[in-house]
Design a protein around this motif. Sequence first.
Motif, PDB file in Angstrom:
ATOM      1  N   VAL A 293       0.814  -1.113  -0.013  1.00  0.00           N
ATOM      2  CA  VAL A 293      -0.045  -0.054   0.036  1.00  0.00           C
ATOM      3  C   VAL A 293       0.693   1.248   0.019  1.00  0.00           C
ATOM      4  O   VAL A 293       2.048   1.488   0.875  1.00  0.00           O
ATOM      5  N   ALA A 294       0.772   2.050  -1.027  1.00  0.00           N
ATOM      6  CA  ALA A 294       1.601   3.292  -1.151  1.00  0.00           C
ATOM      7  C   ALA A 294       0.703   4.558  -1.508  1.00  0.00           C
ATOM      8  O   ALA A 294      -0.285   4.528  -2.067  1.00  0.00           O
ATOM      9  N   SER A 295       1.505   5.626  -1.304  1.00  0.00           N
ATOM     10  CA  SER A 295       0.900   6.896  -1.418  1.00  0.00           C
ATOM     11  C   SER A 295       0.706   6.919  -3.090  1.00  0.00           C
ATOM     12  O   SER A 295       1.577   6.578  -3.704  1.00  0.00           O
ATOM     13  N   ARG A 296      -0.341   7.624  -3.480  1.00  0.00           N
ATOM     14  CA  ARG A 296      -0.380   7.903  -5.201  1.00  0.00           C
ATOM     15  C   ARG A 296       0.525   9.141  -5.602  1.00  0.00           C
ATOM     16  O   ARG A 296      -0.030  10.330  -5.750  1.00  0.00           O
ATOM     17  N   VAL A 297       1.603   8.927  -5.531  1.00  0.00           N
ATOM     18  CA  VAL A 297       2.658  10.008  -6.122  1.00  0.00           C
ATOM     19  C   VAL A 297       3.835   9.428  -6.682  1.00  0.00           C
ATOM     20  O   VAL A 297       4.264   8.291  -6.574  1.00  0.00           O
ATOM     21  N   GLY A 298       4.283  10.054  -7.544  1.00  0.00           N
ATOM     22  CA  GLY A 298       5.617   9.964  -8.244  1.00  0.00           C
ATOM     23  C   GLY A 298       5.722   8.677  -8.789  1.00  0.00           C
ATOM     24  O   GLY A 298       5.057   8.095  -9.415  1.00  0.00           O
ATOM     25  N   GLY A 299       6.948   7.953  -8.654  1.00  0.00           N
ATOM     26  CA  GLY A 299       7.263   6.751  -9.203  1.00  0.00           C
ATOM     27  C   GLY A 299       6.495   5.437  -8.566  1.00  0.00           C
ATOM     28  O   GLY A 299       6.360   4.399  -9.154  1.00  0.00           O
ATOM     29  N   LEU A 300       5.911   5.817  -7.507  1.00  0.00           N
ATOM     30  CA  LEU A 300       5.097   4.716  -6.882  1.00  0.00           C
ATOM     31  C   LEU A 300       3.718   4.335  -7.649  1.00  0.00           C
ATOM     32  O   LEU A 300       3.304   3.007  -7.792  1.00  0.00           O
ATOM     33  N   LEU A 313      -3.168   1.961  -3.886  1.00  0.00           N
ATOM     34  CA  LEU A 313      -2.531   3.262  -3.852  1.00  0.00           C
ATOM     35  C   LEU A 313      -3.531   4.272  -2.982  1.00  0.00           C
ATOM     36  O   LEU A 313      -4.908   4.124  -3.060  1.00  0.00           O
ATOM     37  N   ALA A 314      -3.055   5.094  -2.125  1.00  0.00           N
ATOM     38  CA  ALA A 314      -3.814   5.927  -1.078  1.00  0.00           C
ATOM     39  C   ALA A 314      -3.376   7.360  -1.574  1.00  0.00           C
ATOM     40  O   ALA A 314      -2.464   7.708  -1.866  1.00  0.00           O
ATOM     41  N   LYS A 315      -4.421   8.122  -1.609  1.00  0.00           N
ATOM     42  CA  LYS A 315      -4.375   9.452  -1.850  1.00  0.00           C
ATOM     43  C   LYS A 315      -4.129  10.204  -0.657  1.00  0.00           C
ATOM     44  O   LYS A 315      -5.106  10.794  -0.028  1.00  0.00           O
TER      45      LYS A 315
END
Length: 654
Positions: A293-300, A313-315
């Motif tokens: 589970v990762a942030s919805r940013v950049g290379g992720l 993806l988490a906002k």
Amino acid sequence: MKIFMTSDTYLPDIGGAEIHVFELQKHLREQGHQITLFVTNLKSAEQDIKYPVIRTFWSLKRAPKIIYEIWKQSKDTETFHSHYSYKLAALNGIVAAIKRKPFFVTLHGMGILDHPNTPWIYDKSHRLYRWLSLHLATSVISTSQDLADVCARHINDSKIKVVPNGIDTSLFNANTIQPLQDQRLENVGPLLLTIRRLVPKNGIHYAISVLPFILQKYPNAKLVMVGDGRMREQLEERAKKLGVYEACIFMGTLPNDQVAPIAVRSDIVLFPSTAESTSIACAEMMSLGKKIVASRVGGLIELLGKNEERGWLAKLVPWESCNYDAPLELSEDKYREFASLILSALEDPNSINKTSAAREYAVNSLDWSVVVRKTTEIYSGLSKKTENKDFYKDHADKIWDKRFNSPFAIRRHAHRKQYKLLLDEVLPGTILDAGCGEGVISMLLAAQNIASTGVDLSEPNIKEARERAENQNISNLARFDVADAESLPFADKSFDTVISSHVLEHLPDFDKGFKELCRVSRKRVIVALPTCLNLCAAALLGGDHGYWKLSKRSLFALPWGVIKIVGNIFGEGVQEGYAGQDDLPHIWRYPWVMRRRLRHPEFKMTKFCASTFVLPYAEFTLSLVKKIERHNSAPILRNFGYGSFAVLDRVIDK
């Protein structure tokens, strides 16, 4: 290949960029490349014994000394490569420019991203380093599309290539790793894991803040944090304040080989960052087939997929581009949403679809074997060469309409004069026009009842040439095929005369193309190229739309073109670009450079002439120009033509 590589950070400091630099130089060495690694980190690492590194320290006062050190240590270097668009990259780029060597920059975040709340002088210095490194670079390698988009604000995006951070997928295979046995992890479930430095942009404070919501459903849950950093005390204090300190395990910094067993033991891995390139830790967890589970940013976003094909993806923050300005707190609603997504991922019965896709993506796209291959292709220009060839495969020259039958007398004369000169040098026997365009030369030969073969990479050109030959009933004399001038599909010495009219300057590899012309020639090679010591070339190089017609640009284009020609006098020539694309190779060479580049051990240059002496915008001078052209091979005058051509005859018959 001899490569001089720099990095502003390096081992023993642990981070994605530091590991990337180490692994890249290691794999390049293993492939036989000679690497000189130069870093601004005086602390030694155990890896230095096997993989030597030159270590120094940075200060602005020492910049001249560092430039001297780079100059001295980069003796015989063929390629310069810097990691980060930062201090060392700026100096390395200057040295590469002076030595006229290719220079590559890999983006990792630091240097390309602005740093918030920095003093004015540091901000301006940062911007200067970035400007120098990016503008001096032959090509920029971005470790994520997000950083590539940021970079495109500063330079033309045609210079930017995306190559992700690499991982060794064989070391991160869940089937070969035993889970960590640790008393602290007994009777724990679920086990949440973060593998990031404890700094604001990595968002570990968000993971701690979400823990109370997880514990409400899973009282035995624990959060294991691998990594250290300046926020550690703040994070410990936050955990105590929230009453979750007993559910937190701070592991500190661990060697890479100790991370995998912890990861295999975990149930889910969190990456709540506000700025990430291609996170190596995330890629390694994908290789292990972990739930992420990762942030919805950049290379992720790129790693896990825009539609969450390989994870969740988490906002967490309003932006999706990388931003180091991480808020210290999120709203309670954001924490609840984050917790809900984590719980959903833990309990998803179909999660195997995402984790399997993540493992497959890591192996096929992120393994070091793939990353090193892509990097060396950029070094050698192979990726750019492929793009150039792809362009020409679909490009139609329109030579008949725009040049041979141009409505402008100056342009029409320039091209017809060149063709006549070439045809006058053709020997009896078999003839090849390598890079024939729409078949002008072959059809002019057919009009004299002379047979020839024309080849071109462009399918539209060959189609047009064949149609014209059929319409004129000369298909028996003018045969056309699609072929690459760098790899001609003919045996050695297949043709008595081989012609190359304004082709070599377009090729990704000039020398390879020229050697091919000589290889398939039995007796003679005729080469025409654009040369720049004339006012028509100056008009085009200065940015005018054409030397044959006055325009609003003409007044400024002509002097600007002259400045370019004079300014590059010690180089190969002046790059113009082609068909509106500045990065396509199309160099107007100096006559002496042309003569030097057209040397071959089996051939002797028997003639070198100017193609024409047309003057820009001055149609009324054509009668005078035609008289001067009678002397186009005069020793000095021949250097000032709008284009030049050379005749080479075989002297050694091997």
